[in-house]
Design a protein around this motif. Structure first.
Motif, mmCIF file in Angstrom:
data_model
loop_
_atom_site.group_PDB
_atom_site.id
_atom_site.type_symbol
_atom_site.label_atom_id
_atom_site.label_comp_id
_atom_site.label_asym_id
_atom_site.label_seq_id
_atom_site.Cartn_x
_atom_site.Cartn_y
_atom_site.Cartn_z
ATOM 1 N N VAL A 119 -0.390 -0.385 -4.507
ATOM 2 C CA VAL A 119 -1.795 0.046 -4.606
ATOM 3 C C VAL A 119 -2.112 1.132 -3.582
ATOM 4 O O VAL A 119 -1.463 1.219 -2.534
ATOM 5 N N SER A 120 -3.092 1.963 -3.943
ATOM 6 C CA SER A 120 -3.526 3.040 -3.057
ATOM 7 C C SER A 120 -5.018 2.915 -2.772
ATOM 8 O O SER A 120 -5.800 2.603 -3.675
ATOM 9 N N LEU A 121 -5.412 3.181 -1.512
ATOM 10 C CA LEU A 121 -6.836 3.129 -1.163
ATOM 11 C C LEU A 121 -7.581 4.333 -1.715
ATOM 12 O O LEU A 121 -8.769 4.271 -1.996
ATOM 13 N N GLY A 122 -6.901 5.444 -1.844
ATOM 14 C CA GLY A 122 -7.609 6.643 -2.290
ATOM 15 C C GLY A 122 -6.720 7.866 -2.187
ATOM 16 O O GLY A 122 -5.606 7.798 -1.676
ATOM 17 N N LEU A 172 -2.451 8.534 4.677
ATOM 18 C CA LEU A 172 -2.540 7.903 5.998
ATOM 19 C C LEU A 172 -1.180 7.962 6.692
ATOM 20 O O LEU A 172 -0.188 8.365 6.090
ATOM 21 N N PHE A 173 -1.116 7.516 7.928
ATOM 22 C CA PHE A 173 0.169 7.496 8.641
ATOM 23 C C PHE A 173 1.055 6.354 8.154
ATOM 24 O O PHE A 173 2.279 6.378 8.285
ATOM 25 N N GLY A 184 0.827 1.977 6.225
ATOM 26 C CA GLY A 184 0.099 1.009 5.414
ATOM 27 C C GLY A 184 -0.853 0.094 6.146
ATOM 28 O O GLY A 184 -1.656 -0.609 5.511
ATOM 29 N N GLY A 216 4.277 -0.105 5.063
ATOM 30 C CA GLY A 216 5.298 0.925 5.246
ATOM 31 C C GLY A 216 4.899 1.881 6.353
ATOM 32 O O GLY A 216 3.742 1.921 6.768
ATOM 33 N N PRO A 266 0.839 -1.195 0.000
ATOM 34 C CA PRO A 266 0.000 0.000 0.000
ATOM 35 C C PRO A 266 0.874 1.244 0.000
ATOM 36 O O PRO A 266 1.846 1.299 0.757
ATOM 37 N N THR A 267 0.528 2.219 -0.805
ATOM 38 C CA THR A 267 1.265 3.478 -0.893
ATOM 39 C C THR A 267 0.373 4.529 -1.543
ATOM 40 O O THR A 267 -0.403 4.198 -2.446
ATOM 41 N N PRO A 268 0.495 5.797 -1.095
ATOM 42 C CA PRO A 268 -0.300 6.840 -1.748
ATOM 43 C C PRO A 268 0.038 6.974 -3.235
ATOM 44 O O PRO A 268 -0.728 7.502 -4.020
ATOM 45 N N TYR A 326 -5.839 10.402 -0.433
ATOM 46 C CA TYR A 326 -5.645 11.052 0.874
ATOM 47 C C TYR A 326 -4.423 10.357 1.483
ATOM 48 O O TYR A 326 -3.997 9.301 0.983
ATOM 49 N N TYR A 368 6.652 5.879 8.270
ATOM 50 C CA TYR A 368 7.557 7.027 8.034
ATOM 51 C C TYR A 368 7.256 7.601 6.640
ATOM 52 O O TYR A 368 6.093 7.770 6.278
ATOM 53 N N GLU A 369 8.268 7.868 5.823
ATOM 54 C CA GLU A 369 8.056 8.407 4.484
ATOM 55 C C GLU A 369 7.949 7.292 3.443
ATOM 56 O O GLU A 369 7.860 7.546 2.248
HETATM 57 C C1 LIG Z 1 3.946 12.352 4.128
HETATM 58 N N1 LIG Z 1 4.202 10.959 3.790
HETATM 59 C C2 LIG Z 1 3.981 10.762 2.360
HETATM 60 C C3 LIG Z 1 4.254 9.365 1.949
HETATM 61 C C4 LIG Z 1 3.432 8.368 2.800
HETATM 62 C C5 LIG Z 1 3.635 8.607 4.277
HETATM 63 C C6 LIG Z 1 2.773 7.717 5.147
HETATM 64 N N2 LIG Z 1 2.836 6.322 4.718
HETATM 65 C C7 LIG Z 1 3.902 5.505 4.942
HETATM 66 C C8 LIG Z 1 3.603 4.265 4.392
HETATM 67 C C9 LIG Z 1 2.326 4.342 3.830
HETATM 68 C C10 LIG Z 1 1.514 3.429 3.140
HETATM 69 C C11 LIG Z 1 0.277 3.848 2.653
HETATM 70 C C12 LIG Z 1 -0.139 5.159 2.843
HETATM 71 C C13 LIG Z 1 -1.402 5.647 2.238
HETATM 72 N N3 LIG Z 1 -1.829 6.908 2.406
HETATM 73 N N4 LIG Z 1 -2.963 7.081 1.691
HETATM 74 C C14 LIG Z 1 -3.277 5.971 1.049
HETATM 75 N N5 LIG Z 1 -4.358 5.803 0.217
HETATM 76 C C15 LIG Z 1 -2.315 5.016 1.382
HETATM 77 C C16 LIG Z 1 -2.395 3.682 0.884
HETATM 78 N N6 LIG Z 1 -2.549 2.618 0.468
HETATM 79 C C17 LIG Z 1 0.639 6.069 3.569
HETATM 80 C C18 LIG Z 1 1.877 5.658 4.043
HETATM 81 C C19 LIG Z 1 3.326 10.053 4.577
#
Ligand SMILES: CN1CCC[C@H](Cn2ccc3ccc(-c4n[nH]c(N)c4C#N)cc32)C1
Length: 242
Positions: free
Chosen positions: A134-137, A141-142, A144, A112, A86-88, A139, A114-115
């Motif tokens: 893949v990304s949920l949407g 999140l903190f 995965g 994941g 999962p990742t944005p 926005y 942190y960053e």
């Molecule tokens: C400021 N930073 C930017 C990069 C990502 C950092 C937080 N983070 C670390 C691992 C991780 C995994 C997924 C997601 C996530 N966010 N939104 C979604 N739809 C996701 C999905 N699937 C977020 C995540 C925050």
């Protein structure tokens, strides 16, 4: 299906012991193991992150623990695992993707924090197994973990034998590209609101038509983008007449 989840917060996954996923695990339909990434660290502080090359805010997850974790969970000899990250920055996680992943024998979810995870982890994994970012949407999140919980629920409910009433899969939102129709139960009148008469008529043909019309109306009102993407076979002449 085998699911492995790697995370620095294993406690996030208590909900996977509950409800239908818990039953699926108990019945042998599903084998779920949650792994603490720190298992694969070797320093006294069990370090999983470090500062980003190129500067910038926050920390990045070190590649070494992830590499050892994936070596352990997807040994070369096994060759059946797909890594889901999962990742944005990922491709949209949709019902279609959920169906595709539900057909896989073994999924490894990398949570994941942190960053994010050092990109080389994904690049190296891709030399040994299919990788889905893949990304949920749209926005942020903190981390995965919550995304993996959502994906696990969306995937597991599609597995044969998990849902008692598989028929509901056919009519639910996004199953046929449309939003589902409204649902009602007793009492017939509640705080001045009536159940639509058609639903109490016993005329199953008219009820099916009414539900289809409601589904099309809702989709047109709330998600016109879905109508644009509809498979041509989804609509028939009765829909056009409606
Ligand atoms: C400021 N930073 C930017 C990069 C990502 C950092 C937080 N983070 C670390 C691992 C991780 C995994 C997924 C997601 C996530 N966010 N939104 C979604 N739809 C996701 C999905 N699937 C977020 C995540 C925050």
């Amino acid at each position: 299906m085998r699911l492995d989840v790697v995370t620095i917060f294993p406690e996030y996954f208590g909900p996977l012991d509950l409800s239908l996923i818990g039953k699926a695990r108990g019945s042998g339909l599903l084998d779920v193991t949650i792994h603490d990434l720190r298992t694969w660290t070797h320093d006294v502080h069990r370090t999983v992150d470090d500062s980003p090359y190129g500067g910038g805010p926050g920390m990045v997850m070190r590649p070494e623990p992830w590499g050892e974790a994936l070596d352990a969970l997807a040994p070369r000899a096994e060759g059946r695992a797909r890594l889901v990250v999962p990742t944005p920055a990922g491709a949209p996680f949709t019902q279609k993707v959920a169906h595709e992943l539900a057909a896989e024998p073994h999924l490894i979810f990398a949570c994941g924090r942190y960053e994010g995870i050092d990109q080389r982890v994904l690049d190296h994994a891709a030399t040994r197994m299919p990788v889905s970012e893949v990304s949920l949407g749209d926005y942020v999140l903190f981390g995965g973990e919550v995304a993996v919980l959502v994906m696990c629920e969306a995937i597991v409910r599609l597995l044969p034998g998990v849902l008692g009433n598989a028929e509901s899969l056919a009519e639910e939102s996004h199953a046929n590209g449309l939003l589902e129709a409204p649902v009602y139960t007793k009492p017939p009148q509640w705080r001045g609101h009536e159940v639509p008469e058609i639903l109490r008529s016993g005329d199953h043909g008219r009820i099916a038509r009414w539900r289809r019309d409601q589904s099309l109306l809702r989709t047109a009102q709330r998600r016109p983008d879905l109508l644009a993407d509809l498979d041509p076979d989804t609509l028939d002449k009765r829909d056009v007449a409606a």
